[in-house]
Design an enzyme around this catalytic site. Sequence first.
Site, short mmCIF file in Angstrom:
data_model
loop_
_atom_site.label_atom_id
_atom_site.label_comp_id
_atom_site.label_asym_id
_atom_site.label_seq_id
_atom_site.Cartn_x
_atom_site.Cartn_y
_atom_site.Cartn_z
N LYS A 22 0.85 -1.20 0.00
CA LYS A 22 0.00 0.00 0.00
C LYS A 22 0.89 1.25 0.00
CE LYS A 22 -0.44 -0.47 5.02
NZ LYS A 22 -1.33 -0.92 6.10
N TYR A 250 15.78 29.68 9.48
CA TYR A 250 14.54 30.39 9.80
C TYR A 250 14.30 30.39 11.30
CZ TYR A 250 13.02 30.43 4.91
OH TYR A 250 12.91 30.66 3.57
C1 LIG Z 1 -0.50 -2.01 6.57
C2 LIG Z 1 -1.06 -3.29 7.06
C3 LIG Z 1 -0.21 -4.35 7.38
C4 LIG Z 1 1.30 -4.23 7.38
O1 LIG Z 1 1.69 -3.63 8.58
P1 LIG Z 1 3.24 -3.44 8.95
O2 LIG Z 1 3.22 -2.88 10.32
O3 LIG Z 1 3.79 -2.47 7.97
O4 LIG Z 1 3.86 -4.77 8.85
C5 LIG Z 1 -0.77 -5.55 7.76
N1 LIG Z 1 -2.12 -5.69 7.82
C6 LIG Z 1 -2.96 -4.70 7.53
C7 LIG Z 1 -4.42 -4.90 7.64
C8 LIG Z 1 -2.46 -3.46 7.15
O5 LIG Z 1 -3.31 -2.46 6.87
#
Ligand SMILES: *Cc1c(COP(=O)(O)O)cnc(C)c1O
Length: 353
Positions: A22, A250
């Site tokens: 994702k 800044y």
């Molecule tokens: C993003 C996600 C993962 C992966 O999580 P990590 O902490 O990056 O390993 C696993 N399961 C679901 C449902 C997620 O949304």
Amino acid sequence: MQHNLARAKACAPQARAWGVVKANAYGHGLERALRGFAAADGLALVEFDNAVRLRELGWTKPILLLEGFFDPSDLELMVRHRFNGAVHCVEQIEWLEAAQRAGRLTAPLDLHLKMNTGMNRLGFTPAAYGAAHARLRALAGVGEITLMTHFANADDAAHPRLPMREQLRRFHAATAGLPGPRSLSNSAGIFRQAEFGDQLGNDWVRPGIMLYGGTPGGKSAADFGLLPTMTLTSEIIGVQQIAVGDAVGYGSRFEADGPMRVGVVACGYADGYPRHAPLGTPVLVDGVRTRLVGRVSMDMITVDLTALPQARVGSKVTLWGRGLPIDDVAEAAGTIGYELMCALAPRVPVVEG
Ligand SMILES: *Cc1c(COP(=O)(O)O)cnc(C)c1O
């Protein structure tokens, strides 16, 4: 990416692995992830457009939509591309039932039925889970139903409010006797596979951050034999010699307490470097760890070169990655490696090597 996937599989050898891609593969790019995770048993993500893109790029193995379908009209894509998807609320079941009645579930849809075991984001409560499962099973257009939950605190073995063990207990109690594969663990859960052993009962695991050489907190990536997949580098583009009392950047927030050399690095928040990184955030210059001084600006940061007399315009700088764990930078900046990776800006040129 290949190495880290192999590590994830070695931690949970009994399970198949979804490579979680994702958010543009946590900032790494979908096509790169497709190649890096070619050995994954499936790829999991949230975005429909990228799920379709994975099919267009030739991925024929399973694809899991971690938040499922957002709208009844998404079901057409689910069927057409054989997407597996999370079912987490009663509205989604109603859309499936309506699609079944309308004859639109023309090929069996594999689904993940999500249980809310205490995280209280998505999913059916343990009490409602059995009924949701029965409704899905009654639909001819539904194929395999995977039983799924998500841990809130797998990265904290001593969590006082909701330990992983308690979520596991709720999940097992409410799924006892239900058929189908189980999927519970994210990276943090996979890291604890050895501790829990068979009790977890994962048929599929869902590693994300560990595939990119990061951790959800607690231990370091190196402890798990993971390698960084993203190294953000730049160069020194200017050097200032300043005197005691001179300020930098800044707001003139950093004031030198003695004569010092300040290096200007071509990287700022428009590249994805966190603007809130405070004084002292680690930065590598020519392989030597030094510290951020002054405010992060859009295109530049400033670093302390006092201990680096050789450093000059053109010196190599590493913001995170090889030689400087992203988790260390994230911790100093009050965030997590996930956010740094995801925030890598489109203007940063990506070089593979
Ligand atoms: C993003 C996600 C993962 C992966 O999580 P990590 O902490 O990056 O390993 C696993 N399961 C679901 C449902 C997620 O949304």
